[in-house]
Design a protein around this motif. Structure first.
Motif, PDB file in Angstrom:
ATOM      1  N   LEU A  39       1.232   3.976  -3.129  1.00 50.01           N
ATOM      2  CA  LEU A  39       1.031   5.425  -2.983  1.00 50.01           C
ATOM      3  C   LEU A  39       2.178   6.207  -3.632  1.00 50.01           C
ATOM      4  O   LEU A  39       1.962   7.229  -4.292  1.00 50.01           O
ATOM      5  CB  LEU A  39       0.942   5.749  -1.484  1.00 50.01           C
ATOM      6  CG  LEU A  39       0.158   6.994  -1.133  1.00 50.01           C
ATOM      7  CD1 LEU A  39      -1.286   6.864  -1.564  1.00 50.01           C
ATOM      8  CD2 LEU A  39       0.229   7.250   0.382  1.00 50.01           C
TER       9      LEU A  39
ATOM     10  N   ASN B 149       1.445   8.723  -6.587  1.00 54.08           N
ATOM     11  CA  ASN B 149       1.839  10.125  -6.434  1.00 54.08           C
ATOM     12  C   ASN B 149       2.752  10.575  -7.560  1.00 54.08           C
ATOM     13  O   ASN B 149       2.665  11.712  -8.031  1.00 54.08           O
ATOM     14  CB  ASN B 149       2.554  10.342  -5.092  1.00 54.08           C
ATOM     15  CG  ASN B 149       1.564  10.351  -3.944  1.00 54.08           C
ATOM     16  OD1 ASN B 149       0.356  10.538  -4.158  1.00 54.08           O
ATOM     17  ND2 ASN B 149       2.043  10.117  -2.735  1.00 54.08           N
TER      18      ASN B 149
ATOM     19  N   GLU C 106       0.850  -1.214   0.000  1.00 52.04           N
ATOM     20  CA  GLU C 106       0.000   0.000   0.000  1.00 52.04           C
ATOM     21  C   GLU C 106       0.875   1.250   0.000  1.00 52.04           C
ATOM     22  O   GLU C 106       0.588   2.236  -0.665  1.00 52.04           O
ATOM     23  CB  GLU C 106      -0.939  -0.003   1.212  1.00 52.04           C
ATOM     24  CG  GLU C 106      -2.178  -0.852   0.946  1.00 52.04           C
ATOM     25  CD  GLU C 106      -2.945  -1.227   2.207  1.00 52.04           C
ATOM     26  OE1 GLU C 106      -2.661  -0.655   3.287  1.00 52.04           O
ATOM     27  OE2 GLU C 106      -3.821  -2.127   2.108  1.00 52.04           O
TER      28      GLU C 106
END
Ligand code: UDP
Length: 479
Positions: A448, A452, A444
């Motif tokens: 991200l 991003n 996870e």
């Protein structure tokens, strides 16, 4: 000048290169470039016959017609690789690659020379090609084009290949079998064990032509004006910045997931895809293991058999991409033993499968696209690297990012064993186990980082804007 910058892009004839290269073309076009995209005749033919173009009549056999309809300026053409369509390039891979090194550069040279004489092509300024080719900078230089190299694997693998001189100096090329030493001298790569290095560096490498392909490619890339990487700055910061001291480098990956590209449908698949959606709908969330060893690396019969038995013993639900060239290796009676728990397909839309909530894990050969796709979908991995960059990718996934486990405890060359396979699968899919929970948390986190990077102000988007700006500045300076 005033005209749009125009680039010729010549794709490398393998699935793991075609997909990101097509997306790179779309991205450049979305930034106002004119692109002339080139596939080999053979790849064109293979994609055409694998995709049902009657469904998308707009596309016809021009894969970029729909992208053009949506306003992108992409032309499309093909070049011969020198072999007839029916020649089996995978079966005769050495013969194919000998010719790709000796004969294909001359073909590309002539092709580009002829193209530049045509009306509408006198403004071509850039040649964008896969780093694996042996000719891009030489041909770009001959025709006064700016040479842009695109590397489809992690920067760490690039850096090891780039520093072959250091490997030789330190006695690690050719790499002796069974040595187990930490290497700390590759700039920006940190510490890496010899057993994680790419298997083609080994002394007993049976396919010597692979070394030749790589070494010629890395001599050539040292003359490139710009190098783009299909990786993420935050994940390979030091490696990229060390390389950037040698040549202008930009991490713009993973290009397959750039936001504005999804609306453009361009046929890229070399095989027809089976639809797994219905089958997945019948399975509980997180209960399915997706198994694939990529598009071309051949696995041994023994390995396929152990994995098959391991899957049955694990009692897990699974989808296994059993390519037609390995289908004969399955154990007798396997389809009966699977008993509704498993779906075997010759090929599928991998990202669609990995995105399905029913999928809880990925048993992968660690091809770089597969790794990026697994991270994009937040799926934990069991790693079984077989060849090329996969051993280094395994190290990144398991040792550095902690988003996967080894099938064979770190040793790519160890034989698989059905009991171990079954234990690892059970552990990965069991959300109660600490290992599994830890992997989930880390995937996870890395997910991200990846997402991003692709945001408007993320590193890959910003680096893409930067390369566009730098290419234009170079062009201005040249004219
Ligand atoms: N792939 C796919 N369907 C399949 C298996 C693989 O679309 O059934 C795609 C996968 O999504 C990835 C590519 O094939 O984009 C394989 O590239 P990768 O770098 O992972 O491995 P390679 O094939 O180059 O070894």
């Amino acid at each position: 000048m005033g005209e749009k910058p125009h680039a010729i892009m010549i794709a490398f004839p393998y699935q793991g290169h075609i997909t990101p290269f097509v997306n790179l073309a779309l991205k450049f076009a979305s930034k106002g470039f004119t692109i002339t995209f080139v596939h080999t005749h053979y790849i064109h033919h293979t994609i055409s016959s694998s995709n049902d173009h009657t469904k998308t009549s707009l596309q016809g056999t021009d894969f970029f017609a729909q992208a053009r309809e949506s306003g992108l300026d992409i032309r499309y053409t093909t070049i011969s690789d020198g072999f007839p369509l029916e020649f089996d390039r995978a079966l005769h891979i050495k013969e194919f690659w000998d010719a790709m090194l000796s004969d294909f550069p001359g073909r590309v040279d002539e092709f580009i020379g002829d193209m530049l004489k045509q009306p509408g092509y006198d403004g071509v300024s850039f040649l964008i090609a896969d780093t694996f080719y042996s000719w891009p900078a030489t041909i770009a230089f001959k025709y006064n084009l700016i040479s842009v190299s695109f590397w489809t694997q992690p920067a760490a693998v690039f850096s090891v290949n780039y520093h072959l001189d250091l490997l030789i100096e330190n006695g690690h090329f050719p790499l002796k079998d069974n040595i187990n030493e930490e290497i700390i001298y590759i700039p920006g790569v940190g510490s890496i064990n010899t057993r994680d290095l790419m298997p083609y560096l080994k002394e007993d490498e049976p396919a010597k032509f692979v070394q030749k392909v790589i070494f010629q490619a890395f001599n050539e890339v040292k003359k490139a004006d710009f190098i783009l990487f299909n990786t993420i700055q935050e994940l390979e910061t030091q490696t990229l910045s060390a390389l950037n001291q040698k040549q202008p480098t930009y991490s713009v990956g993973p290009v397959n997931f750039f936001k504005d590209l999804t609306k453009n449908s361009v046929s890229k698949s070399l095989r027809s895809e089976s639809d797994c959606t219905k089958w997945l709908e019948s399975k509980p969330p997180g209960s399915v293991l997706y198994v694939s060893f990529g598009s071309h690396v051949k696995s041994s019969e023994q390995m396929i058999q152990e994995i098959a038995h391991g899957l049955v013993l694990s009692e897990a639900n699974f989808i296994w991409v059993v390519r037609t060239d390995i289908a004969d290796f399955l154990p007798d009676g396997f389809h009966d033993d699977v008993n509704g728990k498993g779906l075997m397909v010759p090929w599928c839309d991998q990202v669609t499968v990995l995105s399905d909530p029913a999928v809880g894990g990925f048993l992968t050969h660690c091809g770089w696209n597969s790794v990026m796709e697994s991270i994009w979908c937040g799926v934990r991995m069991i790693c079984y690297p077989l060849y090329t960059d996969q051993t280094m990718n395994r190290k990144l996934v398991v040792d550095d990012w902690k988003i996967g486990i080894d099938l064979c405890d770190g040793m790519a060359t160890l034989m698989v064993d059905r009991i171990k396979v079954s234990e690892k699968i059970k552990m990965l899919l069991n959300d109660e186990s600490d290992t599994s929970r830890g992997l989930k948390k880390e995937v996870e986190r890395v997910n991200l980082v990846l997402r991003n990077a692709l945001e408007k102000d993320g590193s890959s988007e910003k680096n893409f804007d930067q390369v566009v700006q730098d290419l234009k500045a170079r062009l201005l300076a040249k004219n």
